[in-house]
Write a protein that holds these residues in place. Structure first.
Motif, PDB file in Angstrom:
ATOM      1  N   LEU A 404       0.868  -1.176   0.000  1.00 34.36           N
ATOM      2  CA  LEU A 404       0.000   0.000   0.000  1.00 34.36           C
ATOM      3  C   LEU A 404       0.902   1.222   0.000  1.00 34.36           C
ATOM      4  CD1 LEU A 404      -1.526  -2.285   1.902  1.00 34.36           C
ATOM      5  CD2 LEU A 404      -3.188  -0.445   2.099  1.00 34.36           C
ATOM      6  N   VAL A 405       0.779   2.055  -1.025  1.00 37.69           N
ATOM      7  CA  VAL A 405       1.621   3.249  -1.061  1.00 37.69           C
ATOM      8  C   VAL A 405       0.758   4.494  -1.234  1.00 37.69           C
ATOM      9  CG1 VAL A 405       3.734   2.147  -1.886  1.00 37.69           C
ATOM     10  CG2 VAL A 405       2.048   2.927  -3.520  1.00 37.69           C
ATOM     11  N   PRO A 406       1.101   5.548  -0.509  1.00 39.68           N
ATOM     12  CA  PRO A 406       0.324   6.785  -0.634  1.00 39.68           C
ATOM     13  C   PRO A 406       0.765   7.590  -1.847  1.00 39.68           C
ATOM     14  CG  PRO A 406       2.061   7.071   0.994  1.00 39.68           C
ATOM     15  CD  PRO A 406       2.179   5.665   0.487  1.00 39.68           C
ATOM     16  N   LEU A 435       9.825   0.437  -5.770  1.00 36.40           N
ATOM     17  CA  LEU A 435       9.328   0.623  -7.135  1.00 36.40           C
ATOM     18  C   LEU A 435       7.914   1.208  -7.110  1.00 36.40           C
ATOM     19  CD1 LEU A 435       9.583   0.136 -10.223  1.00 36.40           C
ATOM     20  CD2 LEU A 435       8.661  -2.134  -9.828  1.00 36.40           C
ATOM     21  N   ALA A 436       7.072   0.635  -6.242  1.00 38.27           N
ATOM     22  CA  ALA A 436       5.687   1.119  -6.141  1.00 38.27           C
ATOM     23  C   ALA A 436       5.670   2.571  -5.677  1.00 38.27           C
ATOM     24  CB  ALA A 436       4.896   0.240  -5.170  1.00 38.27           C
ATOM     25  N   ARG A 441       5.066   8.332  -6.863  1.00 39.45           N
ATOM     26  CA  ARG A 441       5.629   9.674  -7.017  1.00 39.45           C
ATOM     27  C   ARG A 441       5.351  10.228  -8.408  1.00 39.45           C
ATOM     28  NH1 ARG A 441       9.607   8.336  -3.431  1.00 39.45           N
ATOM     29  NH2 ARG A 441      10.816   7.163  -4.935  1.00 39.45           N
ATOM     30  N   ARG A 442       5.511   9.345  -9.408  1.00 33.97           N
ATOM     31  CA  ARG A 442       5.270   9.822 -10.778  1.00 33.97           C
ATOM     32  C   ARG A 442       3.792  10.151 -10.994  1.00 33.97           C
ATOM     33  NH1 ARG A 442       9.791   6.785 -14.502  1.00 33.97           N
ATOM     34  NH2 ARG A 442      11.413   6.993 -12.966  1.00 33.97           N
ATOM     35  N   GLU A 448      -0.266  16.579 -10.139  1.00 34.42           N
ATOM     36  CA  GLU A 448       0.080  17.983  -9.898  1.00 34.42           C
ATOM     37  C   GLU A 448       0.075  18.764 -11.214  1.00 34.42           C
ATOM     38  OE1 GLU A 448       0.298  19.900  -7.585  1.00 34.42           O
ATOM     39  OE2 GLU A 448       2.074  21.149  -7.461  1.00 34.42           O
ATOM     40  N   ASN A 449       0.690  18.168 -12.233  1.00 33.66           N
ATOM     41  CA  ASN A 449       0.721  18.834 -13.529  1.00 33.66           C
ATOM     42  C   ASN A 449      -0.687  19.056 -14.064  1.00 33.66           C
ATOM     43  OD1 ASN A 449       3.437  18.904 -13.491  1.00 33.66           O
ATOM     44  ND2 ASN A 449       3.737  17.146 -14.848  1.00 33.66           N
ATOM     45  N   ALA A 450      -1.502  18.005 -13.949  1.00 33.59           N
ATOM     46  CA  ALA A 450      -2.872  18.110 -14.451  1.00 33.59           C
ATOM     47  C   ALA A 450      -3.615  19.218 -13.711  1.00 33.59           C
ATOM     48  CB  ALA A 450      -3.596  16.784 -14.288  1.00 33.59           C
TER      49      ALA A 450
END
Lengths: 698, 137
Positions: A404-406, A435-436, A441-442, A448-450
Motif C-alpha cells: 500500500l503506497v500513498p 518501485l511502487a 511519485r510519478r 500535480e501537472n494536471a
C-alpha cells in the motif's frame, strides 16, 4: 669353462639381471641411458660407449661415456633424422673406432620400431668372442629399449590421468557453483541427480532427488524446443515451478550425454534480471502513460492500474482521498477476472473500512507511509470480506502479499495505491515497495501537472471571457458617444464661427474616440482569436491598392511624429483572395508599430511578388528589437520595450500575425537594437487561373 | 415605394436608442423606438403605418432580436420591412443571415455609416428583402 670366469657368460648374465632390476627403478629416460652406458662400459671393459635414441617428436637423444664426450660434441646432431648409415658412421667416428672390426652397434626396438642404437668399441685383445659380445650388447640394448618403452607408456598414462583429474575437478567446481543449477535427467524425464544450486532454486531436498520422485517436465514449463537427436540445443527461457508453487524465470541449456543415456540440464535463475528488466519497463511505461494522460485524474489512475495488472500484481486499486477525508474513494480497480474479487469489492463499496484501523488504507491515509505485507494480515482482509465469519474473499481468490503506497502531494495524501499479489508468485519485497513508491511519485507529479494545467486553463478561460464581455459591454457606450460626437461635429461649422476652441476640442474628442474604439476592437479580436472564432470574409483585391489606402490614412500621424513614409510598388497588381478588413487591420498594426518605434526616421514600405506569394516589407530605422524579444514579439500582450515608455495593449503584432496566418501566410521580423526593424508579410497570391475565374465573376 | 421614411430603432440601451433616433431625425427620418422585441411587436401592432426599416439589436431582455425577427416574419403585413442588424456580436454577418437582415451594422459605428446603411435599407423595403444580397459594414 668360460661360464665361471670373471668375464664369463655366467658373470655377464648375473650382471644383466642386476642391470634389468636397476633399469626397472629408473624414473627418467636420462637415467636409463646413463645406466645403460655405465653398465655397457663395465661389461665390455671399455671407456667408449654411445647410445642414440630417436625422440618421440623428432630429433635424436645422444649419450656417451665421458671419455668420448668431446668427439660427440663435434657431432652435429641436428642433421640426423633417422638411424641410417650416416648416423652409424657418425657414431663410429665419434667413438674413434678406425676399423669396423673394433666397432659394434645393435639396434634398439621400442614399440615395434627401430628407435635407437647402442654402440661400443671393442678392445683389440678382448677375451670375449665376437658372438658373445654381440649377444651381450643386444641384451643390454633390449633391456634399455624395454625400459624406455615402459617409461613412455607410464608417462602417457600419467598425462591422461592428470587430464582426467583436471576435467573432473573443473566439472566439480561447476557442480558446486551456486550460480548455475545442474540436473541429470534420464531420457524419460526422471531427475537422476541435481546440484545444490538447483535444489535451492527449486526448493526440493536432496532426499527427494535421490528417491527419484521428480520429473523434469513437471518442474518446468515447457517453452523451449523438444529435445531431439541434436545433442546440443540452444539455450531457451522457461519457468521453474518451485515446490511452494512459486514460479521462477530460468534459462535452460542442455547437453545430451549419449553413452550415459541421459541429459545434463543447465539452469540459470533469471528472476533477478527479469525483475530488474520488468521494473524498468514498468517505470518507463508508467511515465509514458502519464505523459500522454488526459487531465482527468480518474482516467489517469485507470491507465496506471491497467499497466500494473497482471505483471506486477494481480490486483490494483487506486483510491483518491479528498481533503481532510479519513477514507478513500475507489476510482480505478484492475484485477484478474474472478468472481471472488468482484464480491470483495462489492463488500468494500458497501462497508467502507474503519478509519481507525491500524492496518490498511486508513492507516496509510493517516500516516502518509507505505505498508509492505508479505502476508496479508486478517485485519486488512477485513476490508474485503463478504460476511464477517467467512474466510476472506481475497484469501479465497488466492491473494497473499500486498503493498500500500500513498500518493503524496505537498506532503498530503491525495490517494492510495493498493497492490495485491497472488500466492502463486513471489511475495512483494522491499525493492518492489520502492518501485511502487516511485510509481506513486510519478502519479503524484502527473496529478500535480494536471491540476496546474487545469487551473491555468481555467484562469485563461476566465480572462478571455472577461475580455470578451468587457469589450462587448464597452461597445454600447462607445456607439452612443460616437454617434453623438459625429452629430455634434456636423454642427461645428456653425459653432466654430462663435468659438474656434470648440473646433479643436471636437477633433481631439473624435481622435480619442477612434483610439478607444480601436483598443476595444483589439481586445475583442484577441478573445475571438483565442477562442478560434475568427472568420474570414474573402474577396479578391489588390494588396498594393490597400497598402496605399493605409499609407494615406497614416499621413497625418506620420507627419506628427516626423517620419516620412516612402512606398515602392510593383507595376502589376498583387491580387489575392483575402478578407479586406482583416488584412487592412494587420497592415495598420504593423505600420503603426513602425511609426511608434521608428524614432521619427523615414519608414520604407515595399511590395513585390515572389513564388506565388505577395511580399510586403515595412522597414523602420528606429530603436530596433533585442534578440531575446524577437522570439516573443508576436505573442499576446508582449512588447519588446518597457510598458512605461510606450503605450498600447501589446496586441497589435499578435493580431497581425494571427490574421496573416489565418490567410495561409506568415510574418517575419529581422532587427538589431538601435538599427531599426523590418517586418515582412507573405500572403498567398491568387493563381493565374483562379484570378481570371474571379475576374469573370466580377 | 412608400415615402413615410419611418425607422424603428429596437435597442435596450436608452442613451443609444435616443442618440440613434436623434441622428435619424436630423437626417430627415421619422424614428420610432422600442426597448426590446416585445415592445417592438406591440408598437408594430398598434401603429397604422408600418416602418420601412427596423434597426434591431440582438441581445435584449424580455425578447431578443432573434425571437423578434421570427415573430415579425410570421405576419405578412410586415414582410416588406427591411431589417438592419445593429449589434456588437462578433460574427455579425452570420447573425444577419440568420434573421434575414438586409444589412448589418457593427457597434461602434460612425454616423455617416449609420445613415448610409439606413438609406440603403430604405430602398430595399417593399421589395423582396429576404432575397436581396446583404450589405455588411
Amino acid at each position: 669353462v668360460t661360464w665361471l670366469q670373471p668375464n664369463g657368460r655366467f658373470h655377464q648374465v648375473r650382471r644383466l639381471t642386476e642391470v634389468t632390476r636397476a633399469l626397472t627403478y629408473a624414473l627418467s629416460a636420462d637415467e636409463i641411458l646413463e645406466l645403460t652406458i655405465e653398465e655397457t662400459a663395465q661389461l665390455f671393459n671399455t671407456e667408449k660407449v654411445a647410445i642414440g635414441v630417436m625422440k618421440p617428436r623428432g630429433g635424436v637423444w645422444l649419450r656417451s661415456s665421458a671419455a668420448v664426450r668431446n668427439g660427440f660434441q663435434r657431432l652435429e646432431l641436428e642433421r640426423f633424422n633417422a638411424l641410417d648409415e650416416d648416423f652409424v658412421a657418425g657414431i663410429q667416428a665419434a667413438l674413434g673406432a678406425e676399423k669396423s672390426s673394433s666397432f659394434l652397434a645393435v639396434p634398439m626396438v621400442i614399440g615395434g620400431d627401430v628407435a635407437g642404437l647402442l654402440a661400443v668399441t671393442r678392445q683389440p685383445h678382448s677375451e670375449m668372442a665376437p658372438e658373445d659380445a654381440e649377444w651381450l650388447l643386444t641384451a643390454l640394448a633390449d633391456q634399455a629399449a624395454v625400459s624406455l618403452e615402459k617409461l613412455r607408456l607410464n608417462q602417457a598414462a600419467a598425462t591422461a590421468q592428470k587430464a582426467r583429474r583436471e576435467r573432473e575437478e573443473q566439472f566439480q567446481s561447476l557442480y558446486n557453483s551456486p550460480l548455475i543449477g545442474l540436473v541429470f535427467k534420464s531420457r524419460n524425464g526422471k531427475i537422476l541427480d541435481a546440484n545444490d544450486a538447483f535444489l535451492s532454486l527449486a526448493g526440493y531436498s536432496r532426499a527427494e532427488v535421490e528417491a527419484r520422485s521428480l520429473q523434469w517436465d513437471v518442474l518446468t514449463v515447457r517453452r523451449g524446443p523438444r529435445l531431439d537427436a541434436a545433442a546440443r540445443l540452444r539455450p531457451f527461457e522457461s519457468e521453474l515451478i518451485r515446490k511452494d508453487g512459486q514460479r521462477v524465470e530460468i534459462l535452460v541449456g542442455t547437453a545430451r550425454l549419449e553413452e550415459q543415456e541421459r541429459d545434463l540440464m543447465f539452469v540459470v535463475d533469471l528472476s533477478a534480471q527479469k525483475k530488474a528488466e520488468a521494473s524498468l519497463r514498468l517505470l518507463s511505461e508508467t511515465s509514458k502513460a502519464l505523459l500522454g494522460a488526459s487531465l482527468d485524474y480518474e482516467a489517469l489512475f485507470r491507465s496506471i492500474a491497467w499497466l500494473v495488472v497482471p505483471r506486477f500484481a494481480e490486483w490494483c486499486a487506486i483510491e483518491t482521498v479528498d481533503e481532510g477525508a479519513t477514507i478513500g474513494r475507489h476510482v480505478a480497480i484492475e484485477h484478474l477476472n474472478s468472481p471472488d474479487l468482484e464480491s470483495a469489492l462489492e463488500w468494500r463499496r458497501r462497508f467502507p473500512p474503519d478509519p481507525r484501523s491500524k492496518v490498511g488504507v486508513a492507516e496509510v491515509i493517516r500516516s502518509g507511509r507505505s505498508q509492505l505485507h508479505q502476508e496479508i494480515p486478517d485485519t486488512f482482509l477485513g476490508e474485503y470480506v463478504c460476511e464477517a465469519d467467512q474466510p476472506s474473499e481475497l484469501r479465497k481468490a488466492g491473494l497473499r502479499s500486498a503493498l500500500l503506497v500513498p500518493i503524496l502531494l505537498h506532503g498530503k495524501v491525495v490517494g492510495v495505491i493498493t497492490l495485491v499479489r497472488a500466492s502463486s508468485r513471489a511475495r512483494f519485497n522491499v525493492k518492489e515497495l520502492l518501485l511502487a513508491e516511485e510509481i506513486a511519485r510519478r502519479v503524484a507529479s502527473a496529478v500535480e501537472n494536471a491540476r496546474l494545467y487545469r487551473h491555468a486553463q481555467e484562469a485563461i478561460g476566465l480572462r478571455d471571457e472577461f475580455l470578451s464581455v468587457a469589450a462587448h459591454e464597452l461597445k454600447t457606450p462607445l456607439t452612443t458617444l460616437q454617434l453623438q460626437l459625429d452629430a455634434l461635429e456636423r454642427s461645428i461649422p456653425r459653432l466654430a464661427a462663435e468659438d474656434e476652441k470648440i473646433g479643436r476640442r471636437m477633433s481631439s474628442a473624435t481622435r480619442q474616440m477612434d483610439r478607444l474604439t480601436r483598443l476595444v476592437e483589439d481586445l475583442l479580436d484577441v478573445s475571438r482569436i483565442t477562442a478560434g472564432r475568427m472568420t474570414l470574409h474573402r474577396e479578391s483585391f489588390d494588396l498594393a491598392e490597400l497598402v496605399q489606402d493605409v499609407v494615406h490614412q497614416f499621413e497625418t500621424q506620420a507627419r506628427n511624429v516626423g517620419s516620412l513614409i516612402e512606398a515602392d510598388w510593383p507595376p502589376e497588381p498583387l491580387r489575392g483572395n483575402w478578407d479586406r478588413a482583416r488584412i487592412e487591420q494587420a497592415i495598420v498594426n504593423i505600420v503603426s508599430n513602425a511609426l511608434k518605434y521608428g524614432a521619427g526616421k523615414p519608414i520604407r514600405i515595399s511590395a513585390s511578388s515572389t513564388d506565388g506569394m505577395a511580399r510586403l516589407s515595412v522597414r523602420d530605422q528606429g530603436i530596433g528589437i533585442s534578440e531575446d524579444a524577437l522570439g516573443r514579439i508576436f505573442d499576446r500582450f508582449e512588447r519588446a520595450v518597457p510598458t512605461q515608455h510606450y503605450g498600447g495593449l501589446g496586441l497589435g503584432l499578435f493580431i497581425a500575425r494571427q490574421v496573416v496566418q489565418a490567410h495561409g501566410g506568415d510574418i517575419h521580423v529581422a532587427s538589431r537594437p538601435g538599427r531599426g526593424a523590418e517586418f515582412v508579410v507573405y500572403l498567398p497570391l491568387l493563381a493565374a487561373a483562379e484570378e481570371s475565374a474571379t475576374e469573370r465573376l466580377q | 415605394m412608400s415615402e413615410s421614411r419611418r425607422v424603428l430603432v429596437v435597442d435596450d440601451d436608452p442613451d443609444l436608442r435616443s442618440a440613434v433616433a436623434d441622428a435619424l431625425e436630423d437626417a430627415g427620418y421619422r424614428p420610432l423606438t422600442a426597448e426590446h422585441g416585445r415592445a417592438a411587436l406591440d408598437l408594430l401592432q398598434r401603429s397604422r403605418d408600418v416602418p420601412e426599416v427596423i434597426l434591431l439589436d440582438v441581445m435584449m431582455p424580455v425578447m431578443d432580436g432573434f425571437t423578434f425577427a421570427a415573430e415579425m416574419k410570421k405576419n405578412p403585413r410586415w414582410a416588406a420591412i427591411s431589417l438592419v442588424l445593429f449589434t456588437a456580436h462578433a460574427d455579425h454577418a452570420r447573425v444577419a443571415e440568420a434573421v434575414q437582415a438586409v444589412a448589418s451594422l457593427r457597434k461602434p459605428l460612425k454616423l455617416n455609416q449609420l445613415l448610409a446603411v439606413v438609406e440603403l435599407a430604405m430602398r430595399f423595403s417593399g421589395t423582396e428583402a429576404a432575397a436581396s444580397p446583404g450589405v455588411h459594414s
